[in-house]
Design an enzyme around this catalytic site. Sequence first.
Site, PDB file in Angstrom:
ATOM      1  N   ARG A 141     -21.957 -44.313 -20.742  1.00  0.00           N
ATOM      2  CA  ARG A 141     -21.692 -45.485 -19.890  1.00  0.00           C
ATOM      3  C   ARG A 141     -20.603 -46.391 -20.437  1.00  0.00           C
ATOM      4  NH1 ARG A 141     -27.126 -44.987 -19.669  1.00  0.00           N
ATOM      5  NH2 ARG A 141     -27.879 -44.080 -17.730  1.00  0.00           N
ATOM      6  N   LYS A 163      -6.116 -48.546 -15.495  1.00  0.00           N
ATOM      7  CA  LYS A 163      -6.485 -47.441 -14.601  1.00  0.00           C
ATOM      8  C   LYS A 163      -6.635 -46.166 -15.410  1.00  0.00           C
ATOM      9  CE  LYS A 163      -4.368 -48.714 -10.184  1.00  0.00           C
ATOM     10  NZ  LYS A 163      -3.383 -48.281  -9.179  1.00  0.00           N
ATOM     11  N   GLU A 205      11.085 -46.589 -14.778  1.00  0.00           N
ATOM     12  CA  GLU A 205      10.028 -47.595 -14.598  1.00  0.00           C
ATOM     13  C   GLU A 205      10.432 -48.908 -15.276  1.00  0.00           C
ATOM     14  OE1 GLU A 205       7.414 -47.013 -12.663  1.00  0.00           O
ATOM     15  OE2 GLU A 205       6.943 -44.885 -12.752  1.00  0.00           O
ATOM     16  N   LYS A 247       4.299 -55.922 -16.316  1.00  0.00           N
ATOM     17  CA  LYS A 247       3.147 -55.265 -15.708  1.00  0.00           C
ATOM     18  C   LYS A 247       1.883 -56.103 -15.932  1.00  0.00           C
ATOM     19  CE  LYS A 247       0.521 -51.171 -14.747  1.00  0.00           C
ATOM     20  NZ  LYS A 247       0.354 -49.729 -14.798  1.00  0.00           N
ATOM     21  N   GLU A 257      -6.462 -54.410  -7.648  1.00  0.00           N
ATOM     22  CA  GLU A 257      -5.669 -54.074  -6.472  1.00  0.00           C
ATOM     23  C   GLU A 257      -6.338 -54.579  -5.203  1.00  0.00           C
ATOM     24  OE1 GLU A 257      -4.646 -49.825  -6.115  1.00  0.00           O
ATOM     25  OE2 GLU A 257      -2.734 -50.446  -6.930  1.00  0.00           O
ATOM     26  N   ARG A 262      -0.571 -56.244  -6.729  1.00  0.00           N
ATOM     27  CA  ARG A 262      -0.321 -55.086  -7.581  1.00  0.00           C
ATOM     28  C   ARG A 262       0.555 -54.052  -6.872  1.00  0.00           C
ATOM     29  NH1 ARG A 262      -4.556 -52.886 -12.144  1.00  0.00           N
ATOM     30  NH2 ARG A 262      -3.391 -51.062 -12.735  1.00  0.00           N
ATOM     31  N   ASN A 266       4.645 -50.555  -6.921  1.00  0.00           N
ATOM     32  CA  ASN A 266       4.972 -49.302  -6.230  1.00  0.00           C
ATOM     33  C   ASN A 266       6.372 -49.291  -5.647  1.00  0.00           C
ATOM     34  OD1 ASN A 266       2.672 -47.787  -6.701  1.00  0.00           O
ATOM     35  ND2 ASN A 266       1.548 -48.838  -5.069  1.00  0.00           N
ATOM     36  N   HIS A 269       8.135 -46.127  -4.955  1.00  0.00           N
ATOM     37  CA  HIS A 269       7.140 -45.066  -5.124  1.00  0.00           C
ATOM     38  C   HIS A 269       6.715 -44.374  -3.831  1.00  0.00           C
ATOM     39  CE1 HIS A 269       7.031 -46.349  -9.241  1.00  0.00           C
ATOM     40  NE2 HIS A 269       6.074 -45.492  -9.554  1.00  0.00           N
ATOM     41  N   HIS A 273       6.861 -40.533  -4.102  1.00  0.00           N
ATOM     42  CA  HIS A 273       5.727 -39.623  -3.914  1.00  0.00           C
ATOM     43  C   HIS A 273       6.081 -38.551  -2.892  1.00  0.00           C
ATOM     44  CE1 HIS A 273       2.938 -43.025  -5.469  1.00  0.00           C
ATOM     45  NE2 HIS A 273       3.344 -42.231  -6.460  1.00  0.00           N
ATOM     46  N   HIS A 286       8.450 -37.619 -12.723  1.00  0.00           N
ATOM     47  CA  HIS A 286       8.054 -38.778 -11.920  1.00  0.00           C
ATOM     48  C   HIS A 286       9.140 -39.872 -11.924  1.00  0.00           C
ATOM     49  CE1 HIS A 286       5.640 -41.878 -10.100  1.00  0.00           C
ATOM     50  NE2 HIS A 286       5.805 -42.652 -11.161  1.00  0.00           N
TER      51      HIS A 286
HETATM   52  N1  LIG Z   1      -3.039 -45.192 -15.442  1.00  0.00           N
HETATM   53  C1  LIG Z   1      -1.935 -45.650 -14.906  1.00  0.00           C
HETATM   54  O1  LIG Z   1      -1.835 -46.836 -14.555  1.00  0.00           O
HETATM   55  C2  LIG Z   1      -0.779 -44.733 -14.734  1.00  0.00           C
HETATM   56  C3  LIG Z   1       0.483 -45.255 -14.434  1.00  0.00           C
HETATM   57  C4  LIG Z   1       1.547 -44.369 -14.350  1.00  0.00           C
HETATM   58  C5  LIG Z   1       1.344 -43.018 -14.561  1.00  0.00           C
HETATM   59  N2  LIG Z   1       0.116 -42.547 -14.847  1.00  0.00           N
HETATM   60  C6  LIG Z   1      -0.113 -41.133 -15.101  1.00  0.00           C
HETATM   61  O2  LIG Z   1       0.599 -40.779 -16.269  1.00  0.00           O
HETATM   62  C7  LIG Z   1       0.919 -39.393 -16.208  1.00  0.00           C
HETATM   63  C8  LIG Z   1       2.358 -39.224 -16.609  1.00  0.00           C
HETATM   64  O3  LIG Z   1       2.529 -39.719 -17.905  1.00  0.00           O
HETATM   65  P1  LIG Z   1       3.708 -39.198 -18.842  1.00  0.00           P
HETATM   66  O4  LIG Z   1       4.973 -39.282 -18.125  1.00  0.00           O
HETATM   67  O5  LIG Z   1       3.557 -39.910 -20.124  1.00  0.00           O
HETATM   68  O6  LIG Z   1       3.387 -37.652 -18.942  1.00  0.00           O
HETATM   69  P2  LIG Z   1       2.643 -36.726 -20.031  1.00  0.00           P
HETATM   70  O7  LIG Z   1       1.487 -37.402 -20.617  1.00  0.00           O
HETATM   71  O8  LIG Z   1       2.425 -35.445 -19.347  1.00  0.00           O
HETATM   72  O9  LIG Z   1       3.753 -36.538 -21.145  1.00  0.00           O
HETATM   73  C9  LIG Z   1       4.965 -35.907 -20.799  1.00  0.00           C
HETATM   74  C10 LIG Z   1       5.243 -34.721 -21.727  1.00  0.00           C
HETATM   75  O10 LIG Z   1       5.614 -35.209 -23.000  1.00  0.00           O
HETATM   76  C11 LIG Z   1       4.776 -34.617 -24.014  1.00  0.00           C
HETATM   77  N3  LIG Z   1       4.703 -35.640 -25.055  1.00  0.00           N
HETATM   78  C12 LIG Z   1       3.996 -36.790 -25.030  1.00  0.00           C
HETATM   79  N4  LIG Z   1       4.333 -37.559 -26.077  1.00  0.00           N
HETATM   80  C13 LIG Z   1       5.250 -36.869 -26.785  1.00  0.00           C
HETATM   81  C14 LIG Z   1       5.990 -37.144 -27.956  1.00  0.00           C
HETATM   82  N5  LIG Z   1       5.899 -38.324 -28.579  1.00  0.00           N
HETATM   83  N6  LIG Z   1       6.831 -36.200 -28.412  1.00  0.00           N
HETATM   84  C15 LIG Z   1       6.984 -35.038 -27.751  1.00  0.00           C
HETATM   85  N7  LIG Z   1       6.348 -34.732 -26.618  1.00  0.00           N
HETATM   86  C16 LIG Z   1       5.484 -35.645 -26.144  1.00  0.00           C
HETATM   87  C17 LIG Z   1       3.532 -34.244 -23.306  1.00  0.00           C
HETATM   88  O11 LIG Z   1       2.876 -33.202 -23.969  1.00  0.00           O
HETATM   89  C18 LIG Z   1       4.053 -33.810 -21.948  1.00  0.00           C
HETATM   90  O12 LIG Z   1       4.533 -32.498 -22.026  1.00  0.00           O
HETATM   91  C19 LIG Z   1       0.606 -38.937 -14.800  1.00  0.00           C
HETATM   92  O13 LIG Z   1      -0.572 -38.188 -14.810  1.00  0.00           O
HETATM   93  C20 LIG Z   1       0.396 -40.226 -14.037  1.00  0.00           C
HETATM   94  O14 LIG Z   1      -0.533 -40.084 -12.983  1.00  0.00           O
HETATM   95  C21 LIG Z   1      -0.942 -43.377 -14.936  1.00  0.00           C
HETATM   96 ZN   LIG Z   2       5.508 -44.683 -11.464  1.00  0.00          ZN
END
Ligand SMILES: NC(=O)c1ccc[n+]([C@@H]2O[C@H](COP(=O)([O-])OP(=O)(O)OC[C@H]3O[C@@H](n4cnc5c(N)ncnc54)[C@H](O)[C@@H]3O)[C@@H](O)[C@H]2O)c1
Ligand SMILES: [Zn+2]
Length: 381
Positions: A141, A163, A205, A247, A257, A262, A266, A269, A273, A286
């Site tokens: 929990r 999130k 971003e 942010k 949201e 919030r 986007n 976005h 998307h 992305h």
């Molecule tokens: N929670 C939120 O508010 C929120 C906001 C935006 C995005 N997201 C989510 O985040 C995800 C995307 O995040 P991301 O762009 O960080 O992608 P990711 O976590 O997939 O990382 C991108 C790539 O980089 C690699 N990597 C990570 N750190 C590294 C480092 N220091 N050195 C070498 N390689 C490294 C990972 O293995 C992966 O292959 C999506 O799933 C998206 O939905 C969430």
């Molecule tokens: Zn984004």
Amino acid sequence: LEPQSKTLPTTKEKHIHVELGDRSYKIIVSGSEVTNATQAIVRMADQILDVLSDLTHAVILGDEAVASSVSEPLERELSGRKIRVSAAQIPSGETSKSVAELARLWEWMLSAGVDRRSVVIAIGGGVTGDLAGFAAATYARGLRVVQIPTTLLSMVDSSVGGKTGINLPGAKNMVGAFWQPSLVIADSITLNTLPDREYVSGLAEVIKYGVIEDPDFFHWLEVNIQSLICRDSGALREAISRSCESKARVVGDDERETSGRRAILNYGHTFAHAIEATAGYGQLLHGEAVAIGMQMAASLAIALGRADQNLLDRQTRLLVQSNLPIKFPEANVPGMLEIMRRDKKVEYGKLRFVLPTKIGHVELVGNIDESHVVAAIQAHV
Ligand SMILES: NC(=O)c1ccc[n+]([C@@H]2O[C@H](COP(=O)([O-])OP(=O)(O)OC[C@H]3O[C@@H](n4cnc5c(N)ncnc54)[C@H](O)[C@@H]3O)[C@@H](O)[C@H]2O)c1
Ligand SMILES: [Zn+2]
């Protein structure tokens, strides 16, 4: 034994306070001018123990891509301080945000004797942060979690705001929870191993925050973009901390949201998307889709008489200097429209977009005619 880092200069850190009442927490943004990789790990351990002084069991959930550079050294450092550490690796990539991977983590946590006093330490990009954060939110929990983002995107976006979650087949981020971390440590030294394309993608971003609510930051980016591209640690600290502040301001106004505030995050976005969904999996990162989406949104704003050409020109220049794409030649316009009609921001069949009026200000605009949307896409193919 006194931790040796007590003597390290800390003046170059930035601390951002995310104000969410009793769920408030701190983001520490550090750089590498005064530390090497070993010292950075010592500093991380100090920072964690400073906030979580009762820590006895750390549960490290790390992306396999940063196992040797961050997770394993931190595990050794914490173990050396007589803290019990359990560690598991998460396979790199979006497919890890799955029910199967979550179930694997839950079962592993059970076998590792994780209990309510254990603290999860999530190390990786947004995938790890979302998955490990959700595992922490749900196991027993709810466990406290420290986020150590290691991609630029996760430092400026996913680690702020609470999130967490996973995907269902065909439905991104469909299952999740709001679960605020106890601490976020964004140390730009962890970006040393991040591939350029991932790094640049995160810059989209960063630029977004300037357009949506911080004109001074946008101007700062115009002046400092070259240092940022070279990953200068001073420039990075400024860019990461100002993005997090941005942010945090938005999220602080609208944690769950509900007020609509919030939604300004986007910007670009809705187009992005639709681009991601129609481009085919893995074609565009992305942030790359967001860059193109911001261009389309700016054009839409101009067509509606809400913004002037100068806004688009300044945004274009910054994106181009960052080596981000600004065009989407493969655009499948009917396919994109189809996706946009299903977007969460659609109300009564009319499309809604976050559109800028000037650098530093956006508004949620409804009742937009599809013909304008089509023209905005076609302006950037
Ligand atoms: N929670 C939120 O508010 C929120 C906001 C935006 C995005 N997201 C989510 O985040 C995800 C995307 O995040 P991301 O762009 O960080 O992608 P990711 O976590 O997939 O990382 C991108 C790539 O980089 C690699 N990597 C990570 N750190 C590294 C480092 N220091 N050195 C070498 N390689 C490294 C990972 O293995 C992966 O292959 C999506 O799933 C998206 O939905 C969430
Ligand atoms: Zn984004």
